[in-house]
Structure formats: C-alpha cells, structure tokens
Enzyme design. Sequence first.
Site, short mmCIF file in Angstrom:
data_model
loop_
_atom_site.label_atom_id
_atom_site.label_comp_id
_atom_site.label_asym_id
_atom_site.label_seq_id
_atom_site.Cartn_x
_atom_site.Cartn_y
_atom_site.Cartn_z
N LYS A 84 21.05 -18.98 35.82
CA LYS A 84 21.99 -19.38 36.86
C LYS A 84 21.40 -20.52 37.69
O LYS A 84 20.36 -20.36 38.31
CB LYS A 84 22.31 -18.22 37.79
N GLU A 94 8.58 -18.65 42.55
CA GLU A 94 8.13 -19.95 43.10
C GLU A 94 8.93 -20.17 44.37
O GLU A 94 10.13 -20.42 44.31
CB GLU A 94 8.40 -21.07 42.10
N CYS A 137 9.83 -28.92 47.43
CA CYS A 137 8.97 -27.85 47.94
C CYS A 137 7.54 -28.34 48.13
O CYS A 137 6.77 -27.72 48.85
CB CYS A 137 9.01 -26.68 46.98
N GLU A 159 9.54 -23.60 57.31
CA GLU A 159 9.96 -24.62 56.34
C GLU A 159 11.27 -25.26 56.80
O GLU A 159 12.26 -24.56 57.00
CB GLU A 159 10.14 -23.99 54.96
P1 NAD Z 1 17.77 -20.09 47.64
O1 NAD Z 1 16.73 -19.05 47.67
O2 NAD Z 1 18.85 -20.05 48.66
O3 NAD Z 1 18.52 -20.12 46.24
C1 NAD Z 1 17.83 -20.30 45.03
C2 NAD Z 1 18.63 -19.68 43.92
O4 NAD Z 1 18.67 -18.28 44.10
C3 NAD Z 1 20.09 -20.14 43.85
O5 NAD Z 1 20.49 -20.24 42.51
C4 NAD Z 1 20.82 -18.99 44.54
O6 NAD Z 1 22.16 -18.86 44.15
C5 NAD Z 1 20.00 -17.80 44.06
N1 NAD Z 1 20.09 -16.61 44.90
C6 NAD Z 1 20.34 -16.52 46.21
N2 NAD Z 1 20.37 -15.21 46.60
C7 NAD Z 1 20.11 -14.48 45.50
C8 NAD Z 1 20.00 -13.09 45.24
N3 NAD Z 1 20.17 -12.18 46.21
N4 NAD Z 1 19.70 -12.69 44.00
C9 NAD Z 1 19.51 -13.58 43.02
N5 NAD Z 1 19.63 -14.91 43.18
C10 NAD Z 1 19.91 -15.36 44.41
O7 NAD Z 1 17.00 -21.48 47.69
P2 NAD Z 1 17.61 -22.94 47.79
O8 NAD Z 1 18.11 -23.13 49.18
O9 NAD Z 1 18.52 -23.16 46.64
O10 NAD Z 1 16.32 -23.83 47.53
C11 NAD Z 1 15.45 -24.24 48.54
C12 NAD Z 1 14.20 -23.39 48.55
O11 NAD Z 1 13.59 -23.42 47.27
C13 NAD Z 1 13.16 -23.91 49.50
O12 NAD Z 1 12.61 -22.83 50.20
C14 NAD Z 1 12.12 -24.53 48.60
O13 NAD Z 1 10.83 -24.59 49.11
C15 NAD Z 1 12.20 -23.65 47.41
N6 NAD Z 1 11.66 -24.31 46.23
C16 NAD Z 1 10.46 -23.88 45.73
C17 NAD Z 1 9.89 -24.52 44.62
C18 NAD Z 1 8.58 -24.07 44.05
O14 NAD Z 1 8.28 -24.49 42.95
N7 NAD Z 1 7.81 -23.24 44.71
C19 NAD Z 1 10.58 -25.58 44.03
C20 NAD Z 1 11.78 -25.99 44.58
C21 NAD Z 1 12.33 -25.34 45.67
#
Ligand code: NAD
Length: 482
Positions: free
Chosen positions: A174, A249, A283, A384
Amino acid sequence: MKKILNYIDGNYCEPISETWIDNYNPSNGEVYSQIANANEQDVEKAYEAAKKAFPSWSNTTIEERSRIMLRIATLIEENLEELAYAESLDNGKPLSLAKAVDIPRASSNFRFFGNAITQFASEAHESVGLNTMNFTLRQPIGVVGCISPWNLPLYLFTWKIAPAIAAGNTVVAKPSEITPMTAFMLGEICTKAGLPNGVLNIVHGTGPSAGQAIVAHKNIKAISFTGGTITGEHIARTAAPMFKKLSLELGGKNPNLIFADCNYEKMLAVTLKSSFANQGQICLCGSRIFVERSIFEKFKKDFVTKVAQLKVGNPFDENTNIGALVSKPHMEKVQSYIEIAKEEGGIVLTGGNPVVVKGSENGYYLEPTVIEVFDDQCRVNQEEIFGPVVTLMPFDTEEEVINMANGVEYGLSATLWTQNLDRTMRISKKIESGIVWVNTWLNRDLRTPFGGVKNSGVGREGGFEALKFFTEPKNICITYSE
Ligand code: NAD
C-alpha cells in the site's frame, strides 16, 4: 476524473466498497483524481491472490526472477518522463528532482535487488569431529506486507517491494493515500515485464483502513513499513501479539555538525541541499544545524543569503528549487512549528511565510526557513517538522555538540563536516544514529545497511540486510557416517 484503481492478481479493479478518496494536486490545491478506498475485503482479495501466486513464484528460478525484475527496471527507465511527471504532480516536488532522483532510484531498486538475489548465499557450519554438517536454508516468508509514505513515493515503495519479490515472497503493498499515482502506474509496468499475476498486489486507501487491514491480517507474516514514528508504534502494537517480523523505518531529527576545519564551500552547497531538498521532506534532511562558534556568524550570513535566493515555484517550472508541500494539512503543521519557534524565543533569520505562486495561487508553497534557536531542548529542535525549516545553533566543544546531536528521541542519520580524521572517528562512534555521512549527504550505495536507532526505527533495509529480512533462516543439521 482519473481513477486510481487497486491492482490485484494482475488486474486493475475498483474497490469493493465502491467508495473513493479525493487526490489533490499540491501545486494548485485542486482535486485531480480519485483513489480507491480499499478496506479489509480488498486486502483479503489481494492476500488471496498473493497466496495463490506464492508456490509458483517461490519456486521460480533465481535467474527468471532476476530477469523479470531487470525488465521492470528497464521499463521504469523507459517511462521516466511520464513517471516523473506523475510523481511531481502528485507530490509537489520539482519535476527536475523527480527526473533526477525519484524515478531513476525506483529503477535502481529493481535492478539492484534483481542482481543482488543472484549473489545471495547462506552459511554452512561443519561441526568438525562430530560427523555433522549444518547449513542455513533461507526460505521466503510467504505473503508479506509493504507500506510506504508520501515523501519519496515510488522510490520508497519499490525499495520494499523489490527485495521482497526478489527473495521469492508475494506481496500486498500500500502506497500513501496522499501520493498513490506512480504506484498505480507500476502495476501496468509489472504486467508488461511479465511478473506473474498475484506476485505484487497493490491496494490503495487510508492507513486506518487498508493499511491496518494489512498489518492486522493474521496470515501476512512480515511487515515492512516506512512512515511516521507514531504510526510505527501503532503498527508494532498491532503486529506484536501475532509475532510478525517487522521492519520499521520511522521519523528523524537529524543533526548536521559543522566544524571550522571543514571544506567550507562544499559544506555550504551540500548543507543547502540537506536542509531543503524535496522541500525538506526527506527523513534524512539535516534539520538541526550545529556550527562551531568561530565560523558561526560567517556561516549564518552566507547560508541565509543562499537560502533567500532559492526559488519557490511551480514544480514544473524548470527554475524551481523548492516546489509545493505535499498537502494543506502538512503545510499547516509546518507553519505551526514556525509559530512555536517564535513563541519559544527563536529568531526567524529568513523565510517563515507562505508564498503565492502566480498561476498556482492555491498551491501549498512555503519559504525555506532558517531559525536561530538558543536552547537545543526547544520543541522545534526536538520534534520532527518534516518541511523546509532548519534551526541553527553554535557550539564550542566536541563533547557539547555530541550531547546536543544525541539529545533527541530520534536517531536516523547525522552529517559531519570536518577534515580531521581523528575527530571523524571519535564522533562517528559516539553519534546515536543508523548512518553518519562525513563531508557528504544522501550519498547512497544500495549495499549498505539503512535504518535508524531509538525512535527512528527497528531493523535495517538495504543490500543483503533486506534479503535477510524477507527470508526466514532455517538451520538444517545433517549427520553422516564415514
Ligand atoms: P504516515 O506514518 O502517516 O504514513 C505512512 C504510511 O502508513 C501511509 O501509507 C499510511 O497510509 C500508512 N498508515 C497510516 N496509519 C496506518 C495504520 N494504522 N496501519 C497501517 N498503515 C498505516 O507517514 P507519512 O506522513 O506518510 O510520512 C512521513 C513520515 O515518514 C515522516 O515521519 C518521515 O520521517 C518518515 N519517513 C521515514 C523514512 C525512513 O527511511 N526512516 C523515509 C521516509 C519517510
């Protein structure tokens, strides 16, 4: 209006609920497509397709798996223009960035893991004198789940899917509901490349609905997730009682440590990127800049001058350095942190305001912002923000800057600028993070382990680490007679 459909068992299909979510173009604030709102039933359908495909895919020769993956990589390259355009439209990032980084990297992910699997091997342990030979059989797990965020949409989506299928698993994946377009396009590419039906299934929709259904599915045995720390915590809580394998991650609040003996011009140019590339929505961006006091005032002046020259504009304008933020709620969140910084006594040195871009007046544009802060424990230095906002602080000693660098809940990456080798080693060992870049930033060799410590995650992706995650090691112990 364009419909973003689920891709299940090699076919595009509408969501079972027949409900849709609006998809916004961040560069002008308009809804331009509709996303399938998948729920538990769609995930079940995707799971069934993946389950059916698993016996054959896991027994497909490595050469054949590799061949198909390399074909996917080539097709991504051949469709670079179209994919980059779609990524930029969906995410707001400059088209030039999508063309130079996001889409080439998505192709590299398939090429890299398509090749890596041909070199993946396991250990053998001979128990000498006991007529016993052990070897480790690494078998694919089965159906696995991959969930990715919006900031580097196709780049991070494929970073998970590629090792999962290379290792012989089948996938229910997803992408973020905020940027689903290129994942949608990937389905057709996979079909064209000859990936058998059901090996990759893509469902669209929200985290609490489609995402949660993947994580909570009792027969999806491993979850690879990239996203926010709070979501990661929730996923861990859901998955733990089922003893799923988890790779998380998560967020970062990365320090950038600048010493007076660095190569100043190179540091300045790279720091501009590490602060604001992709609107600061990476990130790995270095959002906390610590500068040795003897060059602090000079750096402040030079950096602020360069930041003020960055051009905020429509992502499709080739002169644009900073495109649109990904969504209205995200833009509001970032702006709220600028207000918090002011309330905390921070000084906005440049930026801080929304930008009205001619012809795209309703887009989500924000000036790149530099804030001088006076206490490393303030909220803007601890939480963040994930936008075009960085903080500046001076330091006097190595010990002090290491304490400040480590004084957050996160531990994803750090950047260090110095020409002193002894200092490089001393600091690199003490920094609490998964990656330390020295005199460089976002310099990635896909063989290296990638991931964070503390609240930035659990586990490592990249290279054989990813192939290890997506396989289950089994000890086979054989005794024999002379
Ligand atoms: P998010 O956690 O809101 O969403 C990420 C994904 O998880 C989306 O596909 C979302 O639909 C899904 N999701 C949300 N709630 C869920 C649940 N309860 N169960 C399963 N899936 C769920 O994050 P975002 O706003 O899309 O991305 C930004 C964040 O991602 C920032 O905190 C950033 O630092 C982090 N990030 C980390 C890395 C890394 O490699 N460590 C890389 C890129 C982004």
